[in-house]
Write a protein that holds these residues in place. Structure first.
Motif, PDB file in Angstrom:
ATOM      1  N   UNK B 135       4.599   8.492   7.912  1.00 53.96           N
ATOM      2  CA  UNK B 135       5.124   7.451   7.024  1.00 53.96           C
ATOM      3  C   UNK B 135       5.587   6.222   7.806  1.00 53.96           C
ATOM      4  N   UNK B 168      -8.362   8.078  -1.228  1.00 51.79           N
ATOM      5  CA  UNK B 168      -7.256   9.023  -1.046  1.00 51.79           C
ATOM      6  C   UNK B 168      -5.918   8.477  -1.546  1.00 51.79           C
ATOM      7  N   UNK B 169      -5.851   7.183  -1.799  1.00 55.28           N
ATOM      8  CA  UNK B 169      -4.626   6.607  -2.341  1.00 55.28           C
ATOM      9  C   UNK B 169      -4.469   6.835  -3.832  1.00 55.28           C
ATOM     10  N   UNK B 170      -5.564   7.186  -4.490  1.00 54.78           N
ATOM     11  CA  UNK B 170      -5.483   7.428  -5.936  1.00 54.78           C
ATOM     12  C   UNK B 170      -5.997   8.818  -6.318  1.00 54.78           C
ATOM     13  N   UNK B 171      -6.512   9.555  -5.330  1.00 56.43           N
ATOM     14  CA  UNK B 171      -7.042  10.896  -5.620  1.00 56.43           C
ATOM     15  C   UNK B 171      -6.659  11.848  -4.480  1.00 56.43           C
ATOM     16  N   UNK B 172      -6.093  13.012  -4.830  1.00 51.33           N
ATOM     17  CA  UNK B 172      -5.702  13.936  -3.763  1.00 51.33           C
ATOM     18  C   UNK B 172      -6.901  14.658  -3.152  1.00 51.33           C
ATOM     19  N   UNK B 176      -5.014  16.868   3.056  1.00 56.35           N
ATOM     20  CA  UNK B 176      -4.828  15.443   3.353  1.00 56.35           C
ATOM     21  C   UNK B 176      -3.552  14.892   2.724  1.00 56.35           C
ATOM     22  N   UNK B 177      -2.556  15.733   2.533  1.00 58.85           N
ATOM     23  CA  UNK B 177      -1.387  15.316   1.750  1.00 58.85           C
ATOM     24  C   UNK B 177      -0.661  14.111   2.342  1.00 58.85           C
ATOM     25  N   UNK B 178      -0.526  14.070   3.669  1.00 61.36           N
ATOM     26  CA  UNK B 178       0.226  12.956   4.262  1.00 61.36           C
ATOM     27  C   UNK B 178      -0.559  11.652   4.136  1.00 61.36           C
ATOM     28  N   UNK B 180      -2.954  10.923   1.964  1.00 64.20           N
ATOM     29  CA  UNK B 180      -3.021  10.547   0.541  1.00 64.20           C
ATOM     30  C   UNK B 180      -1.696   9.932   0.071  1.00 64.20           C
ATOM     31  N   UNK B 181      -0.585  10.566   0.414  1.00 67.26           N
ATOM     32  CA  UNK B 181       0.687  10.058  -0.110  1.00 67.26           C
ATOM     33  C   UNK B 181       1.081   8.747   0.583  1.00 67.26           C
ATOM     34  N   UNK B 184      -1.012   6.123  -1.153  1.00 64.26           N
ATOM     35  CA  UNK B 184      -0.476   5.879  -2.507  1.00 64.26           C
ATOM     36  C   UNK B 184       0.762   4.991  -2.427  1.00 64.26           C
ATOM     37  N   UNK B 185       1.612   5.248  -1.430  1.00 62.42           N
ATOM     38  CA  UNK B 185       2.827   4.442  -1.259  1.00 62.42           C
ATOM     39  C   UNK B 185       2.467   2.986  -0.936  1.00 62.42           C
TER      40      UNK B 185
END
Lengths: 272, 272
Positions: B135, B168-172, B176-178, B180-181, B184-185
């Motif tokens: 992050x 990955x910003x709009x679909x999981x 790839x959780x980190x 993707x999130x 998205x942020x």
């Protein structure tokens, strides 16, 4: 990925329910409402930075639901040290003699969070400490707590994760960039979890505008006049929800048919 | 909030273009493609952690576009110190005698980022250092760099911000959780910026699956077999895009009609 079968009996299972951010507002309301609804003999683990307020919630919970076990623990998910997370649940389980084998279900409610600095616009986000703190508390800490929870209770059959999300997680608001982007990150993390683990029931619940301390901060601190007025109008027009109204709806959602990982708002129609 | 009028002349303005993450892959391609397209006499500030690779990009850029000024600066947006960000642009502007009054437009391209740890599933995210680092680099650093940019160039009339986003910003995606999130942020942060400042043209561009080093990492490191196979299949079926194909589309998008703050994918239809 519909989880209707699992969710139907959600409240009828002997559960261990963890609520992080349980000392006030929605977290407090969730703790007490869930204690009333879950099968007696369930265990409630309430976490918060504010130990004194947490004890008051425990007193209320035990007085209304004397047959539920209530455990409190002072915990700050903004402290980025591994031991803060990895020892948390094992310590609680051991010192309270909780028998994991007796549990049918574990439930984690992620209710902790900070509004971050809503007194500033995007272009004014120049303080690394403040920006980072927002993501530490709202995102990184939530992820680490979630992993600690899943690890500690890995042998319990049924698992439910409730992320207290927000309309701000899917819609931007002026002067709310940190809060909005943190909520968007959380939603996406839990969407990924739902995809990875179809056996875990995951819900991103946006509780609507509730009459909590956080709403007061929104009205008083939002830098943007339009955003500020929106919250003042919500109060003056009687448009704020009581936490109980919102959490009753959460309970309805939990026993309805929804796709694991979905973002569901208080104002969304429930599918039975 | 449509910005069609502004964007029509975007490449015809004397600009200062900042590309963060310019040393390879999409960032390299953007730097050179933009240098060819923007009005001669423009200034290109290329940022990256990798000074050596950055010099190679500068050499290519100057050989193809000798009439553009190219400045390189070793910079790491993952270093969370205020001076890392607040002195960056003033230092560059002063030491290169850039006349802000001569600029018609400034453009910031956020292309720096890390995949984070894609060798782990959500439930394995137990290392505070790794989760936080994701992050810090992908979100906090981007926000701080963006503020530093807007502050340094506040007096230049026309401003464009391009966030290199991802599907990955709009679909999981599993494991790839980190990433993707974080994406998205970022998208949500820039949506908020677009809402706050209608005078800034903001685009979240998802470049599609490009043949870059990052794609190689996706194929080799993704913990989830399904995700991994998706990337292997994309390579084997010839489904990967060249960076140039994707960046040519970005240029088309930039001169088309789009709502500031929108997330636009390589595969989306362009509205003229």
């Amino acid at each position: 990925m519909s989880s209707s079968v699992k969710s139907e009996n959600l409240f009828q299972k002997k559960s261990c329910v963890v609520v992080c951010g349980a000392s006030r507002g929605l977290g407090e309301c969730i703790s007490i409402t869930f204690a009333k609804k879950f099968l007696t003999g369930s265990v409630f683990i309430l976490l918060s930075r504010d130990g004194k307020a947490l004890e008051n919630v425990k007193t209320s919970l035990q007085s209304e639901c004397p047959d539920q076990l209530c455990i409190t623990k002072v915990f700050d998910q903004g402290i980025m040290q591994q031991e803060n997370f990895e020892c948390l649940f094992d310590g609680i389980v051991q010192s309270n003699n909780i028998s994991l084998a007796d549990l049918e279900q574990v439930v984690m409610v992620h209710c902790a969070g900070t509004l971050g600095d809503i007194t500033k616009y995007c272009k004014e986000m120049t303080d690394p400490k403040k920006v980072r703190e927002n993501f530490d508390i709202n995102v990184v800490g939530t992820i680490l707590l979630n992993s600690a929870f899943l690890k500690a209770f890995k042998d319990v059959g049924s698992k439910v994760i409730i992320n207290i999300s927000s309309l701000a997680g899917i819609q931007p608001f002026k002067s709310w960039s940190l809060y909005c982007s943190g909520k968007a990150a959380r939603d996406m993390f839990f969407r990924t979890l739902a995809l990875e683990d179809p056996d875990i029931l995951v819900l991103n619940y946006a509780p609507g505008p509730c009459a909590t301390d956080m709403q007061k901060d929104c009205r008083e601190q939002s830098a943007d006049p339009e955003t500020k007025q929106m919250f003042i109008d919500a109060l003056n027009s009687g448009g704020l929800l009581s936490p109980q109204t919102s959490i009753d709806k959460l309970c309805e959602v939990l026993t309805s048919k929804f796709e694991s990982g979905a973002h569901i708002d208080f104002y969304d129609e429930i599918k039975q």
